[in-house]
Design a protein around this motif. Structure first.
Motif, PDB file in Angstrom:
ATOM      1  N   CYS A 100       0.761  -1.158   0.077  1.00 24.90           N
ATOM      2  CA  CYS A 100      -0.256  -0.077  -0.153  1.00 24.90           C
ATOM      3  C   CYS A 100       0.879   1.295  -0.091  1.00 24.90           C
ATOM      4  O   CYS A 100       0.352   2.393  -0.255  1.00 24.90           O
ATOM      5  CB  CYS A 100      -0.866  -0.100   1.171  1.00 24.90           C
ATOM      6  SG  CYS A 100      -2.307   1.025   0.968  1.00 24.90           S
ATOM      7  N   HIS A 113       3.000   2.101   2.754  1.00 20.84           N
ATOM      8  CA  HIS A 113       3.255   2.662   4.242  1.00 20.84           C
ATOM      9  C   HIS A 113       4.675   2.612   4.382  1.00 20.84           C
ATOM     10  O   HIS A 113       5.233   3.391   5.214  1.00 20.84           O
ATOM     11  CB  HIS A 113       2.418   1.859   5.238  1.00 20.84           C
ATOM     12  CG  HIS A 113       1.112   1.884   4.769  1.00 20.84           C
ATOM     13  ND1 HIS A 113       0.011   1.345   5.588  1.00 20.84           N
ATOM     14  CD2 HIS A 113       0.258   2.428   3.993  1.00 20.84           C
ATOM     15  CE1 HIS A 113      -1.270   1.408   5.269  1.00 20.84           C
ATOM     16  NE2 HIS A 113      -0.830   2.237   4.145  1.00 20.84           N
ATOM     17  N   GLU A 157      -2.720   0.249  10.247  1.00 15.61           N
ATOM     18  CA  GLU A 157      -3.778   1.252   9.356  1.00 15.61           C
ATOM     19  C   GLU A 157      -4.803   0.273   8.634  1.00 15.61           C
ATOM     20  O   GLU A 157      -5.992   0.412   8.518  1.00 15.61           O
ATOM     21  CB  GLU A 157      -3.119   2.198   8.641  1.00 15.61           C
ATOM     22  CG  GLU A 157      -4.240   2.882   7.806  1.00 15.61           C
ATOM     23  CD  GLU A 157      -5.010   2.567   6.772  1.00 15.61           C
ATOM     24  OE1 GLU A 157      -6.481   2.848   6.696  1.00 15.61           O
ATOM     25  OE2 GLU A 157      -4.859   1.439   6.202  1.00 15.61           O
ATOM     26  N   GLU A 158      -4.238  -0.890   8.130  1.00 13.02           N
ATOM     27  CA  GLU A 158      -4.924  -1.738   7.335  1.00 13.02           C
ATOM     28  C   GLU A 158      -5.879  -2.493   8.038  1.00 13.02           C
ATOM     29  O   GLU A 158      -5.695  -3.805   8.394  1.00 13.02           O
ATOM     30  CB  GLU A 158      -3.862  -2.712   6.441  1.00 13.02           C
ATOM     31  CG  GLU A 158      -3.081  -1.871   5.464  1.00 13.02           C
ATOM     32  CD  GLU A 158      -3.657  -1.436   4.222  1.00 13.02           C
ATOM     33  OE1 GLU A 158      -4.904  -1.705   3.999  1.00 13.02           O
ATOM     34  OE2 GLU A 158      -2.944  -0.893   3.394  1.00 13.02           O
ATOM     35  N   HIS A 170      -2.453  -2.286  -3.121  1.00 14.79           N
ATOM     36  CA  HIS A 170      -3.103  -3.762  -2.802  1.00 14.79           C
ATOM     37  C   HIS A 170      -2.638  -4.731  -4.091  1.00 14.79           C
ATOM     38  O   HIS A 170      -2.976  -5.886  -3.691  1.00 14.79           O
ATOM     39  CB  HIS A 170      -4.163  -3.696  -2.266  1.00 14.79           C
ATOM     40  CG  HIS A 170      -4.392  -2.893  -1.005  1.00 14.79           C
ATOM     41  ND1 HIS A 170      -5.285  -3.201  -0.058  1.00 14.79           N
ATOM     42  CD2 HIS A 170      -3.834  -1.880  -0.333  1.00 14.79           C
ATOM     43  CE1 HIS A 170      -5.290  -2.647   0.821  1.00 14.79           C
ATOM     44  NE2 HIS A 170      -4.298  -1.646   0.738  1.00 14.79           N
TER      45      HIS A 170
HETATM   46 ZN    ZN Z   1      -4.053  -0.006   1.952  1.00 13.06          ZN
END
Ligand code: ZN
Ligand code: NAG
Ligand code: ZN
Length: 445
Positions: A136, A138, A171-172, A400
């Protein structure tokens, strides 16, 4: 010429010694010049350092609440910059501070977690952990926030308040932001800025909008139970596959028939499990999915109707059903709403950095962001996107995807933009000297 060299050399040596002793390096740009901060972050040493940090994190992806090595790396880099911090918050979270130690307080946030997926890109710094990947971006967010920290630290004496750097876990789906708030990581903060790198936005562009930007989101799982038996003797069974199929069709009508067409909503079934043989009707089927909405009423209405439709529709085929909204592991995310007053602020600062033609409006997305939780604890919140798509470099796989890649040229943009937002926010909200004397330092951090 011969005589000029030694003094220059000595000056260079002196700077090197000062830098090695932890003194600030000489900042080449004024803090109040966002374009200058971007030039600073693009300098080869600076950008190369961020790229190195990002690649180290990318090689060792860690899932939510397990970001132990990532957190340790963040703390080592903060130590090297001489930036104080506290940890842990929410298992792996780190909260650092730069500036006066007094108000106003503005926060910048990075999420640190990876995804449970296998990387399919073959490159030198690919994930070394099977089944885990920074898919993603991060890893880039952590590198960019460390970049912001470096810029701010170089200007720490010019800051008119305190910048709070929030490195959060999970976060996910894990709601790490909520856990950070519960742990007291963001008390007394006046405003917070969050960013996401974006595959579909051109590099050099910063994009957002006032009001709703990301949807609220929830998950659900249902077990639909009947009575298993021989596939050739259906009249001796209660078929949960047929019931589940009708449930799914009925669920699709919630958005198409019950929701206001102008009020964006989504219901998706992503999970359908049951049975295993061609000639056996199973006892039960498990389905699961996610629902999205921007308005609280719409979200609650969807939740209620999902449960009603599953239970009632299953009963049409004589099955029973239980519905679980899984909030223990996956809290409902509220929608992410940008404070309108910060939108003009963002447009101004971003325009000074990348030019007004590179500051764009972003349509709201049905994706969800746990950044939304910060609005429960912080008066002003703002979330924006940092572009990384460069067409001369070819197609860019989406977030993703197992083929997702980061265009590392984007790191300086995120680092400088966040530093510029924080510095300008403090500048515009600085407190008169008299209140500063009385102000308490940020003890709880
Ligand atoms: Zn994500
Ligand atoms: C886009 O990619 C090309 C080729 O790598 C590079 O020369 C150019 O500087 C990139 N543009 C930006 C804005 O990074
Ligand atoms: Zn993300």
């Amino acid at each position: 010429m011969g005589t000029a060299a030694p003094p220059l050399l000595l000056a260079g040596l002196a700077l090197a010694v000062l830098a090695a002793a932890g003194w600030p390096s000489v900042a080449t740009a004024a803090l109040e010049d966002p374009a200058g901060l971007l030039r600073r972050a693009k300098e080869p040493d600076f950008a190369g350092w961020m790229v190195g940090v990002r690649r180290r994190i990318h090689e060792n992806p860690e899932l939510g609440y397990e970001e132990f090595e990532t957190s340790a790396l963040v703390r080592r880099e903060l130590d090297a910059m001489g930036i104080p911090y506290k940890h842990p918050f929410a298992v792996t979270g780190v909260v650092a501070t730069v500036g006066t130690g007094g108000p106003p307080f503005v926060a910048l946030r990075a999420d640190m977690d990876a995804l449970p997926m296998q990387e399919s890109v073959e490159w030198e710094h690919r994930s070394k952990v099977p089944g885990k990947m920074h898919g993603c971006g991060h890893d880039a967010h952590v590198a960019m926030l460390l970049g912001s920290a470096k810029i701010l630290q170089e200007h720490r004496d010019e800051l008119k308040g305190t910048v709070v750097l929030v490195f959060q876990p999970a976060e996910e789906g894990g709601g790490g932001a909520q856990k950070m708030i519960e742990a007291g990581a963001v008390e007394n903060i006046d405003a917070i800025f969050g960013i996401h790198i974006a595959d579909s936005i051109p590099i050099g562009v910063l994009a957002s909008r006032p009001g709703p930007i990301m949807a609220g989101s929830g998950f659900f799982e249902a077990v639909i139970s009947g009575k298993g038996g021989h596939a050739a003797l259906p009249h001796h069974t209660i078929d949960p596959i047929l019931a589940a199929s009708n449930v799914i069709v009925s669920l699709q009508q919630l958005v198409s028939r019950e929701a206001d067409p102008l009020d964006s909503q989504v219901v998706t079934i992503g999970k359908f499990q049951g049975g295993g043989a061609f000639n056996v009707i199973p006892d039960s089927v498990t389905i699961g999915g996610t629902f999205r909405a921007f308005l609280k009423e719409s979200f609650n209405q969807l939740k209620q109707r999902i449960e009603e439709v599953i239970v009632s529709q299953a009963s049409v085929q004589r099955c029973t059903a239980t519905v679980d909204f899984l909030t223990k592991d996956r809290p409902f995310f509220p929608p992410t709403i940008n404070s309108p007053e910060l939108h003009d602020f963002f447009v101004n600062v971003a325009s000074e950095m990348v030019g007004s033609k590179n500051v764009r409006d972003r349509q709201p997305l049905m994706g969800a962001e746990d950044f939304a939780f910060y609005a429960e604890a912080i008066p002003s919140t703002y979330y924006y996107f940092v572009g990384m798509y460069n067409e001369t470099r070819g197609p860019q796989a989406p977030h993703h995807s197992p083929y997702f890649t980061i265009n590392e040229d984007a790191l300086p943009y995120g680092a400088a933009a966040q530093a510029a937002m924080a510095a300008r926010y403090l500048h515009e909200h600085q407190q008169p000297a008299s209140t500063l004397d009385k102000a308490k330092t940020h003890d709880e951090l």
